[in-house]
Design an enzyme around this catalytic site. Sequence first.
Site, PDB file in Angstrom:
ATOM      1  N   HIS A 297       0.860  -1.185   0.000  1.00 21.25           N
ATOM      2  CA  HIS A 297       0.000   0.000   0.000  1.00 21.25           C
ATOM      3  C   HIS A 297       0.896   1.235   0.000  1.00 21.25           C
ATOM      4  O   HIS A 297       1.950   1.256   0.613  1.00 21.25           O
ATOM      5  CB  HIS A 297      -0.905   0.022   1.241  1.00 21.25           C
ATOM      6  CG  HIS A 297      -2.091   0.908   1.101  1.00 21.25           C
ATOM      7  ND1 HIS A 297      -2.031   2.262   1.329  1.00 21.25           N
ATOM      8  CD2 HIS A 297      -3.353   0.644   0.711  1.00 21.25           C
ATOM      9  CE1 HIS A 297      -3.222   2.793   1.103  1.00 21.25           C
ATOM     10  NE2 HIS A 297      -4.047   1.843   0.732  1.00 21.25           N
ATOM     11  N   ASP A 355      -7.934  -5.382  -0.066  1.00 19.26           N
ATOM     12  CA  ASP A 355      -8.362  -6.235  -1.189  1.00 19.26           C
ATOM     13  C   ASP A 355      -7.983  -7.694  -1.022  1.00 19.26           C
ATOM     14  O   ASP A 355      -8.447  -8.536  -1.797  1.00 19.26           O
ATOM     15  CB  ASP A 355      -7.750  -5.693  -2.488  1.00 19.26           C
ATOM     16  CG  ASP A 355      -8.364  -4.356  -2.860  1.00 19.26           C
ATOM     17  OD1 ASP A 355      -7.628  -3.371  -2.980  1.00 19.26           O
ATOM     18  OD2 ASP A 355      -9.608  -4.301  -2.960  1.00 19.26           O
TER      19      ASP A 355
HETATM   20  C1  SDX Z   1      -6.289   0.013  -2.884  1.00 19.00           C
HETATM   21  O1  SDX Z   1      -4.446   4.498  -2.111  1.00 19.00           O
HETATM   22  C2  SDX Z   1      -5.424   3.903  -1.465  1.00 19.00           C
HETATM   23  O2  SDX Z   1      -5.821   4.322  -0.405  1.00 19.00           O
HETATM   24  C3  SDX Z   1      -6.011   2.691  -2.167  1.00 19.00           C
HETATM   25  C4  SDX Z   1      -7.025   1.878  -1.398  1.00 19.00           C
HETATM   26  C5  SDX Z   1      -8.315   2.636  -1.145  1.00 19.00           C
HETATM   27  O3  SDX Z   1      -9.048   2.264  -0.215  1.00 19.00           O
HETATM   28  O4  SDX Z   1      -8.648   3.545  -1.965  1.00 19.00           O
HETATM   29  O5  SDX Z   1      -6.463   1.464  -0.156  1.00 19.00           O
HETATM   30  C6  SDX Z   1      -7.429   0.619  -2.185  1.00 19.00           C
HETATM   31  O6  SDX Z   1      -6.066   0.329  -4.018  1.00 19.00           O
HETATM   32  C7  SDX Z   1      -5.401  -0.952  -2.133  1.00 19.00           C
HETATM   33  C8  SDX Z   1      -4.178  -1.422  -2.992  1.00 19.00           C
HETATM   34  C9  SDX Z   1      -4.648  -2.529  -3.916  1.00 19.00           C
HETATM   35  N1  SDX Z   1      -3.569  -2.872  -4.886  1.00 19.00           N
HETATM   36  C10 SDX Z   1      -2.928  -4.048  -4.776  1.00 19.00           C
HETATM   37  O7  SDX Z   1      -3.083  -4.862  -3.875  1.00 19.00           O
HETATM   38  C11 SDX Z   1      -1.976  -4.309  -5.943  1.00 19.00           C
HETATM   39  C12 SDX Z   1      -0.632  -4.826  -5.394  1.00 19.00           C
HETATM   40  N2  SDX Z   1       0.021  -3.746  -4.703  1.00 19.00           N
HETATM   41  C13 SDX Z   1       1.017  -2.971  -5.418  1.00 19.00           C
HETATM   42  O8  SDX Z   1       0.795  -2.839  -6.782  1.00 19.00           O
HETATM   43  C14 SDX Z   1       1.464  -1.724  -4.667  1.00 19.00           C
HETATM   44  O9  SDX Z   1       1.739  -2.118  -3.397  1.00 19.00           O
HETATM   45  C15 SDX Z   1       0.553  -0.518  -4.644  1.00 19.00           C
HETATM   46  C16 SDX Z   1       0.108  -0.108  -5.997  1.00 19.00           C
HETATM   47  C17 SDX Z   1      -0.645  -0.791  -3.797  1.00 19.00           C
HETATM   48  C18 SDX Z   1       1.344   0.632  -4.016  1.00 19.00           C
HETATM   49  O10 SDX Z   1       2.303   1.020  -4.932  1.00 19.00           O
HETATM   50  P1  SDX Z   1       3.419   2.123  -4.522  1.00 19.00           P
HETATM   51  O11 SDX Z   1       3.047   2.844  -3.313  1.00 19.00           O
HETATM   52  O12 SDX Z   1       3.730   2.916  -5.748  1.00 19.00           O
HETATM   53  O13 SDX Z   1       4.637   1.220  -4.095  1.00 19.00           O
HETATM   54  P2  SDX Z   1       5.744   0.741  -5.064  1.00 19.00           P
HETATM   55  O14 SDX Z   1       5.112   0.139  -6.273  1.00 19.00           O
HETATM   56  O15 SDX Z   1       6.726   1.858  -5.247  1.00 19.00           O
HETATM   57  O16 SDX Z   1       6.414  -0.447  -4.215  1.00 19.00           O
HETATM   58  C19 SDX Z   1       7.461  -0.164  -3.292  1.00 19.00           C
HETATM   59  C20 SDX Z   1       8.352  -1.401  -3.369  1.00 19.00           C
HETATM   60  C21 SDX Z   1       8.772  -1.741  -4.797  1.00 19.00           C
HETATM   61  O17 SDX Z   1      10.020  -2.408  -4.728  1.00 19.00           O
HETATM   62  P3  SDX Z   1      11.374  -1.490  -5.006  1.00 19.00           P
HETATM   63  O18 SDX Z   1      11.188  -0.827  -6.350  1.00 19.00           O
HETATM   64  O19 SDX Z   1      11.430  -0.498  -3.849  1.00 19.00           O
HETATM   65  O20 SDX Z   1      12.489  -2.506  -4.975  1.00 19.00           O
HETATM   66  O21 SDX Z   1       7.607  -2.545  -2.907  1.00 19.00           O
HETATM   67  C22 SDX Z   1       7.452  -3.476  -3.974  1.00 19.00           C
HETATM   68  C23 SDX Z   1       7.757  -2.742  -5.257  1.00 19.00           C
HETATM   69  O22 SDX Z   1       8.279  -3.637  -6.233  1.00 19.00           O
HETATM   70  N3  SDX Z   1       6.058  -3.918  -3.943  1.00 19.00           N
HETATM   71  C24 SDX Z   1       5.648  -5.159  -4.161  1.00 19.00           C
HETATM   72  C25 SDX Z   1       4.249  -5.126  -4.007  1.00 19.00           C
HETATM   73  N4  SDX Z   1       3.852  -3.882  -3.717  1.00 19.00           N
HETATM   74  C26 SDX Z   1       4.983  -3.137  -3.692  1.00 19.00           C
HETATM   75  N5  SDX Z   1       6.326  -6.305  -4.474  1.00 19.00           N
HETATM   76  C27 SDX Z   1       5.572  -7.413  -4.624  1.00 19.00           C
HETATM   77  N6  SDX Z   1       4.222  -7.470  -4.473  1.00 19.00           N
HETATM   78  C28 SDX Z   1       3.526  -6.340  -4.175  1.00 19.00           C
HETATM   79  N7  SDX Z   1       2.211  -6.369  -4.040  1.00 19.00           N
END
Ligand code: SDX
Length: 421
Positions: A297, A355
Site C-alpha cells: 500500500h 483487497d
Molecule cells: C487500494 O491508495 C489507497 O488508499 C487505495 C485503497 C483505497 O481504499 O482507496 O487502499 C485501495 O487500491 C489498495 C491497494 C490494492 N492494490 C494491490 O493490492 C496491488 C498490489 N500492490 C502494489 O501494486 C502496490 O503495493 C501498490 C500499488 C498498492 C502501491 O504502490 P506504490 O506505493 O507505488 O509502491 P511501489 O510500487 O513503489 O512499491 C514499493 C516497493 C517496490 O520495490 P522497489 O522498487 O522499492 O524494490 O515494494 C514493492 C515494489 O516492487 N512492492 C511489491 C508489491 N507492492 C509493492 N512487491 C511485490 N508485491 C507487491 N504487491
Amino acid sequence: MDQDARQAKLITADQSNEYPLEQHPATLGTDVIDVSSLSQQGLFTYDPGFISTAACESTITYIDGDAGQLLYRGYPIEQLAIHYTYPSIVHLLLKGSLPPAPDTFEATLCEPRNIQASLPTQNQSAHPMGLLLSHLAHEAAHQSLPSNKPADRLQQALDAIHVLPRLAANILRTLTEQPILEPQPNLGYINQFLFLCFGKTDIDPKVTRALDVIFTLHADHEQNASTSTVRMAGSTGTPLYAALSAGISALWGPAHGGANEACLCMLNQIGSAAQVETYLNKAKDKSDPFRLMGFGHRIYKNYDPRARIMRNICHDMINLNQGSKDPLFELALTLEDKALNDPYFIEKKLYPNVDFYSGLTLKAMGFPPQYFTVLFALARTAGWTSHWLEMLNDPHHRIHRPRQWYTGPTQRDCPHQQTST
Ligand code: SDX
C-alpha cells in the site's frame, strides 16, 4: 488564513535565493508547506506519484500508515464497523456527523428516484466495470451541471448513492440473463441492493450485516487515486455522474480497486500451498511483472486495519455459506503467513490490504469475481461524493491543473517540407 502558520523558506542550490513559505500544522499527521507561490518565483515542485504532495485540505478521513490507523471524521474504523451501518457512515462522511436519533436518514437514501432505462448488453462477457461506466455516463447525459447551491449539490450526492446500486444490480441481472427488478418498499439500503441483485427478500441477516460492514470499510480512504480523479474531474464543473465515472475508471485498475478481482485470480493461479514459495519468489523478482495482489500500500506500512476486519468477515461468510473450509481461504492464510515472515516483505513493509480478503468474501456471498470492483465502487461513492462536496463547498477552490518538469526539445524550426502546390 491559518493563524498557526509558521515561516519556512526554500533556499536554491546555489544559495542565491531564499523563498519564504508558510508551514501549516495538521490536526493529525503531517504538516504541509504551501509552495503555491513558488511558480511566481519561476520554480515548480516535482513529485511523481504524489508521494509527498498534499493536493488539498480535507477534514473527512485521516490515515496513519505507520500505525495502521483509519479515521472517518475522527472516529476509528474499528468502532464504526462494529457499531454503525453504512447509511450512518454516508451521513457521517457527507454531513460531518453521525445521524441523530431517531435515525430516518437510511429511509431518505432508499426513497424512489428515477433512473434511465437500462442499456442493453450485447455481450455477456462484457466487464461489469465497463458496463457501470456506460450506464453512469447514460445518467450523466441527462444530469445538469452542479448547482451553485450546497443543498442542491448534497441532494445530487445522495441521489448518486441511491442510483449507483440500482445501476449495478441491473447490470448483474442483465449479465446473468435475469429480469431487472424494481425496488421494494421498506427493505433498507443493503437489503434493497441484495434484493435487486438476487431477487430474494429473505436474506440471512449475517450476510446483510457482512455486506454492510464491507461497504463501511470501503467507503472512503482520503486522496486515493480514484478519489483524486473525482476531485480532478469535478474541479472543472462537470456533472457529478461524469466525475464519478472518472473515479470508476481509476478504481477499475488492478493496482487500485481492481486488486480484489486480481487477488482471487492470483489465488487460483497459485493453486496450492506447495506453490506459495514459487510465487513469493516471482513477486520478489524485479524482472518478473508478477506482484502479490492484495499486498502492499502507498500509505499503510503496517497491517491495513480494514484487512483485519475483512479476514474475520471472510472466515464467517465462508463458514456460513459452505459450512466447510474454502481451499482458497486456507491458501490465502498460508500465503499471508509466509509473506509476513519473508525478509523482502518485512523490509519493504508490505502487508495485506483491504483487497486481500475481500474477493474471497464476496465470492462466498455469491457475487461473480468480475463484479467485486463494482461493489467497491458502490461503497466508495460515499467517499467520492463527500470529497466532491468538500471541494465545491470551498469558496477558494479552483480547477486542478498541475504543471510539469519539461525536458523535451527546445524550440526548433520544422524541416522545410516540399509543399505540394
Ligand atoms: C487500494 O491508495 C489507497 O488508499 C487505495 C485503497 C483505497 O481504499 O482507496 O487502499 C485501495 O487500491 C489498495 C491497494 C490494492 N492494490 C494491490 O493490492 C496491488 C498490489 N500492490 C502494489 O501494486 C502496490 O503495493 C501498490 C500499488 C498498492 C502501491 O504502490 P506504490 O506505493 O507505488 O509502491 P511501489 O510500487 O513503489 O512499491 C514499493 C516497493 C517496490 O520495490 P522497489 O522498487 O522499492 O524494490 O515494494 C514493492 C515494489 O516492487 N512492492 C511489491 C508489491 N507492492 C509493492 N512487491 C511485490 N508485491 C507487491 N504487491
